[in-house]
Scaffold this motif. Structure first.
Motif, short mmCIF file in Angstrom:
data_model
loop_
_atom_site.label_atom_id
_atom_site.label_comp_id
_atom_site.label_asym_id
_atom_site.label_seq_id
_atom_site.Cartn_x
_atom_site.Cartn_y
_atom_site.Cartn_z
N GLY A 1 -9.27 -6.49 -6.26
CA GLY A 1 -10.54 -6.56 -5.56
C GLY A 1 -11.72 -6.01 -6.32
N GLN A 2 -11.51 -5.55 -7.58
CA GLN A 2 -12.58 -4.96 -8.37
C GLN A 2 -12.75 -5.74 -9.68
OE1 GLN A 2 -14.37 -2.24 -7.19
NE2 GLN A 2 -13.15 -2.48 -5.32
N PRO A 3 -13.94 -5.68 -10.30
CA PRO A 3 -14.12 -6.35 -11.59
C PRO A 3 -13.18 -5.79 -12.65
CG PRO A 3 -16.24 -5.72 -10.63
CD PRO A 3 -15.18 -5.04 -9.83
N VAL B 1 -1.46 -10.15 -0.65
CA VAL B 1 -2.00 -8.92 -0.12
C VAL B 1 -3.50 -9.07 0.10
CG1 VAL B 1 -2.37 -6.47 -0.59
CG2 VAL B 1 -0.22 -7.57 -1.26
N THR B 2 -3.97 -8.64 1.25
CA THR B 2 -5.40 -8.65 1.52
C THR B 2 -6.07 -7.59 0.65
OG1 THR B 2 -4.99 -9.30 3.80
CG2 THR B 2 -7.16 -8.38 3.30
N LEU B 3 -7.04 -8.01 -0.17
CA LEU B 3 -7.68 -7.10 -1.10
C LEU B 3 -8.88 -6.42 -0.45
CD1 LEU B 3 -7.57 -9.20 -4.39
CD2 LEU B 3 -5.89 -7.58 -3.50
N ASP B 4 -8.82 -5.10 -0.36
CA ASP B 4 -9.94 -4.32 0.14
C ASP B 4 -9.93 -2.98 -0.57
OD1 ASP B 4 -8.00 -2.74 1.40
OD2 ASP B 4 -8.18 -3.81 3.29
N GLU B 5 -10.74 -2.02 -0.11
CA GLU B 5 -10.84 -0.74 -0.81
C GLU B 5 -9.52 0.03 -0.84
OE1 GLU B 5 -14.05 1.54 0.69
OE2 GLU B 5 -15.60 0.20 -0.09
N SER B 6 -8.62 -0.28 0.11
CA SER B 6 -7.36 0.45 0.16
C SER B 6 -6.34 -0.02 -0.86
CB SER B 6 -6.76 0.36 1.57
OG SER B 6 -6.33 -0.96 1.86
N VAL B 7 -6.70 -1.01 -1.70
CA VAL B 7 -5.78 -1.44 -2.75
C VAL B 7 -6.43 -1.42 -4.13
CG1 VAL B 7 -4.28 -2.85 -1.30
CG2 VAL B 7 -6.27 -3.90 -2.38
N ARG C 1 0.82 -1.21 0.00
CA ARG C 1 0.00 0.00 0.00
C ARG C 1 0.85 1.26 0.00
NH1 ARG C 1 -2.73 -4.12 1.98
NH2 ARG C 1 -5.01 -4.20 1.88
N LEU C 2 2.03 1.17 0.59
CA LEU C 2 2.92 2.33 0.61
C LEU C 2 3.64 2.53 -0.73
CD1 LEU C 2 4.56 2.10 4.17
CD2 LEU C 2 2.78 3.68 3.38
N LEU C 3 3.98 1.43 -1.41
CA LEU C 3 4.82 1.53 -2.60
C LEU C 3 4.09 1.32 -3.91
CD1 LEU C 3 7.95 -0.36 -1.23
CD2 LEU C 3 7.56 2.11 -1.34
N GLY C 4 2.98 0.57 -3.90
CA GLY C 4 2.22 0.38 -5.12
C GLY C 4 2.72 -0.72 -6.02
#
Length: 314
Positions: free
Chosen positions: A271-273, A121-127, A32-35
């Motif tokens: 985490g998105q289509p 990586v846990t996929l949620d809105e922050s990724v 999340r910090l580096l992308g």
């Protein structure tokens, strides 16, 4: 050293298993910090190298190894973020964060071995890609303060120890980061439900394969933008395409030129289509979408093979 409120707490006499159990948390923070997962893995590897460079007496004196590891990894990421801006000035074309498949679809690491579940990586809105792109517009200190406080629930006192500023200054950094996120989308924008987003991506795929330009235009916001990242290693358009009609025409041209053995598949991207293009069974392109108000606002096209290693199936 303080104990991050969101970090795992290994006991002072923690053995190898307890220390290594922090790896997934560290990978999640660093990505999340580096992308990019590549840089995140490198940062975590360097963190563990520093841990094992300590003497046994020094390690025993650390109250919370998990907190120590998170602090060191975050500082390494802060330094990487500072140098990344200079590196991207020479990057060929646009830079897009590394896209991630569903954890169950991770196929290989850089050496071609099976991906370690601890690196997932846990996929949620922050990724999601839209969020990561906004994060990339922040200063390194803003990004670190926001991710550690708002996403991983560290106190501003803990963040201050990492970024070398006062807690009050870190509070301001996180506040500035939140404004950037709010400003990235107009206030009137409505959120499209997940199931509906998937349907829109499916309709886009079908219209694209049918070369139905009117259907594509209908799915795209008039002010939509498409951005591609080939990194100079794969053919792609170097500059963003602006406007729904312009994007639709470009995608029709892509459909006309695609090899007969290329297929498009619906996949989850961060985490998105999303969609992937496979050539002879090997993923060569990942498409991520930003959908709001029931229209596609942005398309990110990742073709840089160095960012597709987790998607390789052939």
């Amino acid at each position: 050293m303080t104990t991050p409120s969101g970090a795992g707490r290994a006991r002072p006499d923690a053995g190898l298993d307890a220390i290594m159990s922090e790896r997934r948390q560290l990978i999640n923070v660093a990505y999340r910090l580096l992308g990019t997962l590549t840089e995140a893995e490198d940062a975590v590897q360097e963190t563990y190298a520093r841990w094992y460079a300590l003497s046994p007496r020094q390690r025993d004196a650390i109250e919370s190894p998990g907190a120590w590891l998170t602090t060191v990894a975050s500082r390494i990421c802060l330094n990487v973020l500072g140098s990344a801006r200079a590196r991207r000035e020479t990057y060929v074309g646009e830079w897009i964060p590394e896209p991630l498949p569903e954890p169950g679809e991770w196929t290989s690491d850089r050496q071609g071995a099976t991906a370690d579940p601890a690196d997932r990586v846990t996929l949620d809105e922050s990724v999601n890609l839209a969020f990561l792109v906004v994060l990339d517009s922040m200063t390194p200190a803003e990004r670190v303060a926001f991710i550690l406080h708002d996403v991983f629930c560290h106190s501003f006192a803990e963040v201050a120890e990492i970024v070398g500023r006062t807690p009050a200054a870190c509070r301001q950094l996180a506040s500035s980061a939140r404004r950037r996120i709010r400003d990235s989308r107009p206030p009137a924008t409505s959120v499209t439900p997940a199931a509906q987003r998937a349907g829109i991506v499916r309709d886009f795929k079908q219209a694209w394969e049918a070369k139905d330009i009117d259907a594509l235009i209908g799915l795209l916001d008039p002010g939509a933008t498409a951005i591609a990242d080939g990194g100079g290693l794969a053919l792609s358009f170097l500059h963003p395409i602006e406007g729904g009609e312009q994007i639709a025409h470009a995608w029709i041209e892509i459909a006309r030129r695609r090899p007969g053995s290329m297929t498009f598949l619906e996949r989850t991207v961060n985490g998105q289509p999303g969609l992937v293009a496979q050539l002879d069974g090997v993923t060569v392109t990942v498409y991520a979408f930003d959908i709001a108000d029931d229209r596609i606002k942005r398309i990110w096209v990742v073709r840089n093979p160095e960012k597709l290693r987790l998607w390789t199936t052939g």
